[in-house]
Scaffold this active site. Structure first.
Site, mmCIF file in Angstrom:
data_model
loop_
_atom_site.group_PDB
_atom_site.id
_atom_site.type_symbol
_atom_site.label_atom_id
_atom_site.label_comp_id
_atom_site.label_asym_id
_atom_site.label_seq_id
_atom_site.Cartn_x
_atom_site.Cartn_y
_atom_site.Cartn_z
ATOM 1 N N ALA A 61 0.778 -1.099 -0.069
ATOM 2 C CA ALA A 61 0.015 -0.273 0.129
ATOM 3 C C ALA A 61 1.269 1.379 -0.374
ATOM 4 O O ALA A 61 1.839 1.300 0.056
ATOM 5 C CB ALA A 61 -0.605 0.181 1.595
ATOM 6 N N GLY A 100 0.185 -5.261 0.557
ATOM 7 C CA GLY A 100 -0.797 -5.315 -0.018
ATOM 8 C C GLY A 100 -0.619 -6.067 -2.172
ATOM 9 O O GLY A 100 -0.990 -6.165 -2.263
ATOM 10 N N GLU A 103 -0.329 -9.229 -1.032
ATOM 11 C CA GLU A 103 -2.152 -9.719 -1.362
ATOM 12 C C GLU A 103 -3.143 -9.801 -2.603
ATOM 13 O O GLU A 103 -3.353 -10.613 -2.334
ATOM 14 C CB GLU A 103 -2.869 -8.439 -0.156
ATOM 15 C CG GLU A 103 -1.916 -8.439 1.424
ATOM 16 C CD GLU A 103 -2.801 -7.429 2.137
ATOM 17 O OE1 GLU A 103 -3.309 -7.986 3.620
ATOM 18 O OE2 GLU A 103 -2.334 -6.401 2.200
ATOM 19 N N GLU A 123 3.972 -5.708 7.536
ATOM 20 C CA GLU A 123 2.865 -4.971 8.003
ATOM 21 C C GLU A 123 3.384 -4.243 9.491
ATOM 22 O O GLU A 123 3.437 -3.701 9.933
ATOM 23 C CB GLU A 123 2.041 -4.777 7.699
ATOM 24 C CG GLU A 123 1.444 -4.830 6.259
ATOM 25 C CD GLU A 123 1.363 -6.253 5.001
ATOM 26 O OE1 GLU A 123 0.537 -5.977 4.473
ATOM 27 O OE2 GLU A 123 1.793 -6.676 5.746
HETATM 28 N N1 T1G Z 1 4.942 3.085 -0.146
HETATM 29 C C1 T1G Z 1 4.860 4.994 -0.703
HETATM 30 N N2 T1G Z 1 6.303 4.920 -0.818
HETATM 31 C C2 T1G Z 1 7.081 4.133 -0.394
HETATM 32 C C3 T1G Z 1 6.545 2.603 -0.185
HETATM 33 C C4 T1G Z 1 5.190 2.521 -0.150
HETATM 34 N N3 T1G Z 1 5.398 1.562 0.485
HETATM 35 N N4 T1G Z 1 7.904 1.525 -0.373
HETATM 36 C C5 T1G Z 1 8.877 2.390 -0.799
HETATM 37 N N5 T1G Z 1 8.526 3.857 -1.011
HETATM 38 C C6 T1G Z 1 9.480 4.693 -1.469
HETATM 39 C C7 T1G Z 1 10.643 5.292 -0.056
HETATM 40 O O1 T1G Z 1 10.038 6.125 0.397
HETATM 41 C C8 T1G Z 1 11.629 5.945 -1.173
HETATM 42 O O2 T1G Z 1 11.163 6.803 -1.458
HETATM 43 C C9 T1G Z 1 11.558 4.872 -2.489
HETATM 44 O O3 T1G Z 1 10.122 4.214 -2.293
HETATM 45 C C10 T1G Z 1 12.137 3.767 -2.482
HETATM 46 O O4 T1G Z 1 12.371 3.161 -1.233
HETATM 47 C C11 T1G Z 1 -3.052 -3.459 3.563
HETATM 48 C C12 T1G Z 1 -1.802 -1.398 4.139
HETATM 49 C C13 T1G Z 1 10.540 -1.819 -2.144
HETATM 50 C C14 T1G Z 1 12.444 -2.713 -0.262
HETATM 51 O O5 T1G Z 1 6.259 -2.080 4.096
HETATM 52 O O6 T1G Z 1 10.676 -2.167 1.721
HETATM 53 O O7 T1G Z 1 1.052 -2.588 2.446
HETATM 54 O O8 T1G Z 1 13.071 8.596 -0.135
HETATM 55 O O9 T1G Z 1 14.508 3.708 -0.593
HETATM 56 O O10 T1G Z 1 16.348 0.165 -0.211
HETATM 57 O O11 T1G Z 1 -1.492 -5.018 3.655
HETATM 58 O O12 T1G Z 1 10.722 0.189 -0.167
HETATM 59 O O13 T1G Z 1 12.814 7.646 -2.521
HETATM 60 O O14 T1G Z 1 11.709 9.619 -1.888
HETATM 61 O O15 T1G Z 1 13.155 1.375 -0.067
HETATM 62 O O16 T1G Z 1 14.648 -0.457 -2.888
HETATM 63 C C15 T1G Z 1 3.975 -3.140 3.081
HETATM 64 C C16 T1G Z 1 8.176 -0.890 2.215
HETATM 65 C C17 T1G Z 1 2.859 -1.518 3.206
HETATM 66 C C18 T1G Z 1 7.387 -2.317 1.710
HETATM 67 C C19 T1G Z 1 12.429 -0.712 -1.869
HETATM 68 N N6 T1G Z 1 5.276 -2.627 2.145
HETATM 69 N N7 T1G Z 1 9.274 -0.710 1.161
HETATM 70 O O17 T1G Z 1 14.212 -0.933 -1.223
HETATM 71 O O18 T1G Z 1 14.159 1.645 -2.070
HETATM 72 S S1 T1G Z 1 1.809 -1.747 4.252
HETATM 73 C C20 T1G Z 1 6.403 -1.991 3.161
HETATM 74 C C21 T1G Z 1 10.252 -1.160 1.030
HETATM 75 C C22 T1G Z 1 0.639 -2.313 3.273
HETATM 76 C C23 T1G Z 1 -1.747 -3.517 3.013
HETATM 77 C C24 T1G Z 1 -0.535 -2.974 4.471
HETATM 78 C C25 T1G Z 1 11.143 -0.772 0.276
HETATM 79 C C26 T1G Z 1 11.479 -1.621 -1.025
HETATM 80 P P1 T1G Z 1 12.400 8.550 -1.986
HETATM 81 P P2 T1G Z 1 14.300 2.564 -0.933
HETATM 82 P P3 T1G Z 1 14.972 -0.077 -1.534
#
Ligand code: T1G
Length: 686
Positions: A61, A100, A103, A123
């Site tokens: 998400a 997500g 999912e 999450e």
């Molecule tokens: N939403 C918004 N921005 C995101 C994002 C996300 N989920 N993930 C990364 N970014 C942005 C981050 O801030 C950065 O921005 C850029 O992308 C690159 O990230 C319903 C509710 C995917 C492994 O927890 O683990 O889904 O600084 O530097 O090292 O169940 O990002 O460049 O402006 O980390 O290559 C669950 C979180 C959400 C994954 C890539 N998902 N992200 O790593 O790049 S909750 C996560 C990561 C959810 C549902 C629920 C990593 C990555 P900027 P980065 P990276």
């Protein structure tokens, strides 16, 4: 954000392109729902491939939407629409399918992935639980035990492993798009597999849930989400699909608005902002293709391993051959330990060691790009090293000191081309600890500072720029932690009570246990240096313990007593007697755990605010990262500054004023009073 649909004969390819990580923004959710309707209505389409452009599949998400009210279509509905599509959808996964994103893939009839992909439900690392069926569909596919591991730990898993679990139907060798289309063509026209929502959850043996809850509770240390995620997987195995989905959604929405989730989001974005500080935007770092470390002790060996782990060839320099051999042995011991713990293969360990050369001839590093000094914490010794480096290294080689307490400006005096010098303060063990304090001197150029940050990215460290003062950011605050802990002892608290209170707050160990582990002699050495600088460090009890040779676990006793071979701290009569003697005539009182935590944490926040005022740190979030990644401050509290802001800075000032009245803390600094009026620290760095 775009979603494009192309055709390969009877297969439609839905390509998501929402940089940087294809997060499920509202617009993307809508586009996916529209794609299902469009393709269901097109009789010529027999199967659908869902694939993403860019470096990753859907990474979840859109976390940046979390602070706002959720907008439709909600993700559970998006997943349900894909799951009930008339044609089989095949999720084609590369990079990370997280949260997500996984999912959505669980809503697809099939999942294929490249071998390098990773899949997970992280999450809980954001203080929430999956909110679109992750805890409900996953156990139906991989069984409750595997689902519990994935959902409560939040750690992504490699495609090969998930193939074993049955989470993906095939690993695609070569081109993912072509492989996925071939897979889709093969399943097109075949009966659709039973949707996960209508499958049963495999049974578990008696006591499974109780054992899982007990194990999770032991790990939680008051972090809420993992236990709630477990409860949701349990609900999925004990209730029907829609009841379980409602339970999951309710839990998700409740936690989404929680303080812990807000704190973990703060840390998430702070960690992502740290490697690219705005003040270095557009500054090109120097290339680092080779490195050297001066000094093969614990820190030097750890730094050498960290550099090797990032793929750099490393030369370890020591004063003589015997010391070189000890240094190399220290590096080898690190890798042997990783192999023993199954974290690395012997082959990889050998490959890493093959890239470490040792010598006592500085000439070996005449052409090295980066040199990090990690010798004994003595100014004269360090200066001698940099005189040698100045005479042998290329004038553009970056020279760095790993000092934790000495002044880098003083160390750099006499270095040729001082603009290429900076402090790189690693934390022990340097190949494990994520934090790197980057300390520019008066002469460090932005390009060299940017090189420090680039190195941190290469080493997968969390970099924080720290100005020069005694202890930089982390150790300066640590001094206050320790002084406050001693003040509590002289006011009626015991070392065990103080440690218990800080563990209850969420720290892995209390201040006294931590000193007993690290050794009281290290802090004594720093206090001696501080007194030579004319300071008056407050450590009356510690001084007495050191005078008795009580340096901690290594001497069988420090703040606590230890039985041989047993690391469990035991109350010490010797220490208690010293405290009674030194506390004589001071007001004594009973302390609750919350009051003990306040008496330590809030003066830390006060000192941290001074650090902000002096621009030793440029952002409050930087201080949070330092304490979380260098000193075990609980992530789910967001760090001391986020914690204080959440608590309310006016209340923080009020409690501090109370401690001041009892002679137990320094008065709140002007910056803290100003921040309290504004209700936020950013007023100090605006
Ligand atoms: N939403 C918004 N921005 C995101 C994002 C996300 N989920 N993930 C990364 N970014 C942005 C981050 O801030 C950065 O921005 C850029 O992308 C690159 O990230 C319903 C509710 C995917 C492994 O927890 O683990 O889904 O600084 O530097 O090292 O169940 O990002 O460049 O402006 O980390 O290559 C669950 C979180 C959400 C994954 C890539 N998902 N992200 O790593 O790049 S909750 C996560 C990561 C959810 C549902 C629920 C990593 C990555 P900027 P980065 P990276």
């Amino acid at each position: 954000m775009t979603v494009t649909i192309t055709r390969e004969d009877a297969v439609a390819v839905v390509t998501v392109d929402n940089p940087p990580v294809n997060a499920l923004s509202q617009a993307l959710r809508q586009a996916l729902v529209d794609a299902v309707a469009e393709l269901d209505a097109d009789g010529t389409v027999k199967a659908v491939v869902l694939i993403c452009a860019g470096r990753t599949f859907i990474a979840g998400a859109d976390v940046s939407e979390f602070g706002k009210p959720p907008l439709p279509p909600h993700l559970p509905d998006v997943v349900a629409s894909i799951e009930s599509a008339k044609k089989p959808w095949v999720a084609a996964i590369h990079g990370s399918a997280l949260g997500g994103g996984l999912e959505v893939a669980l809503g697809c009839a099939y999942r294929v992935a490249v071998a390098s992909a990773s899949l997970g439900l992280p999450e809980v690392k954001l203080g929430i639980i999956p909110g679109a069926g992750g805890t409900v569909r996953l156990p139906r596919l991989v069984g409750p035990a595997a689902a519990v591991d994935l959902v409560t730990g939040g750690n992504p898993v490699g495609a090969r492993k998930v193939e074993e679990l049955g989470l993906v139907d095939a690993i695609i060798e070569g081109d993912l798009r072509a492989g996925a289309i071939a897979f889709a063509s093969d399943v097109a026209g075949k009966p659709l597999p039973q949707p996960l929502s209508s499958r049963a959850v495999p049974a578990v043996e008696a006591g499974f849930w109780e054992a899982a809850e007990k194990a999770e509770a032991a790990k939680a240390r008051r972090e809420v989400a993992p236990l709630r995620a477990l409860a949701s997987v349990r609900k999925a195995s004990e209730a029907d699909f829609s009841t379980a989905m409602a339970f999951e959604r309710e839990t998700f929405l409740e936690l989404r608005g929680s303080e812990q989730a807000a704190a973990l989001r703060h840390v998430f974005f702070a960690e992502r902002a740290a490697p690219r500080p705005p003040e270095l935007a557009g500054v090109t770092p120097r290339d680092i293709r080779s490195a050297a470390v001066i000094g093969g002790g614990t820190m030097g060996a750890g730094i050498a391993a960290a550099l090797r782990d990032a793929g750099l060839p490393v030369v370890l320099i020591e004063r003589d051959q015997a010391a070189v051999e000890r240094g190399i042995a220290n590096v080898r011991a690190i890798y042997d330990g990783s192999v023993k713990r199954g974290r690395m293969t012997q082959a990889l360990a050998d490959e890493r060691m093959a890239g470490v050369a040792g010598g006592d001839d500085y000439g070996l590093i005449a052409d090295t790009d980066l040199v990090i000094e990690a010798v004994f914490e003595d100014l004269a010794v360090k200066r001698t090293v940099f005189e040698m480096l100045s005479s042998v290294c290329r004038p553009d080689a970056v020279l760095a000191t790993n000092t934790s307490y000495l002044d880098p400006d003083a160390i750099s005096r006499g270095v040729s081309h001082p603009e290429r010098f900076l402090g790189l303060h690693f934390f022990s063990p340097a190949h494990v600890m994520k934090l790197l304090e980057i300390v520019p001197t008066e002469t460090t150029t932005p390009e060299v500072l940017a090189t420090g940050f680039a190195l941190a990215r290469l080493l997968a460290k969390i970099p924080v720029r720290a100005g020069i003062c005694d202890g930089f950011i982390g150790n300066r605050i640590l001094k206050v932690t320790r002084a406050q802990a001693e003040r509590l002892l002289l006011s009626g608290a015991t070392p065990s009570a103080v440690d218990a209170a800080m563990r209850a707050f969420g720290l892995p160990m209390g201040p006294f246990e931590a000193q007993d582990l690290g050794g009281l002699d290290i802090a004594a050495f720093q206090r001696k240096a501080a007194r030579e600088r004319g300071e008056t460090p407050f450590a009356p009890v510690a001084e007495r313990l050191c005078a008795l040779g009580r340096f901690g676990q290594k001497t069988g006793g420090g703040w606590h007593d230890y039985q041989p071979g047993d690391r469990a701290p035991r109350p010490s009569e010797t220490v208690a007697a010293i405290i009674v003697e030194l506390a004589a005539g001071r007001p004594q009182r009973a302390w609750s755990e919350a009051e003990i935590a306040d008496a330590i944490l809030l003066p830390m926040v006060n000192e941290a605010t001074r650090i902000l005022e002096e621009r030793v740190a440029l952002r409050a979030a930087d201080i949070d990262l330092v304490k979380i990644h260098g000193y075990g401050f609980p992530r789910w509290r967001g760090g001391p500054m986020h914690y204080a802001e959440t608590r309310g800075l006016a209340e923080v000032v009020a409690v501090l004023d109370g401690l001041v009245a009892d002679g137990l803390a320094e008065p709140p600094c002007d910056g803290l009073r100003r921040a309290a009026q504004a209700g936020r620290f950013s007023v100090l760095s605006d």
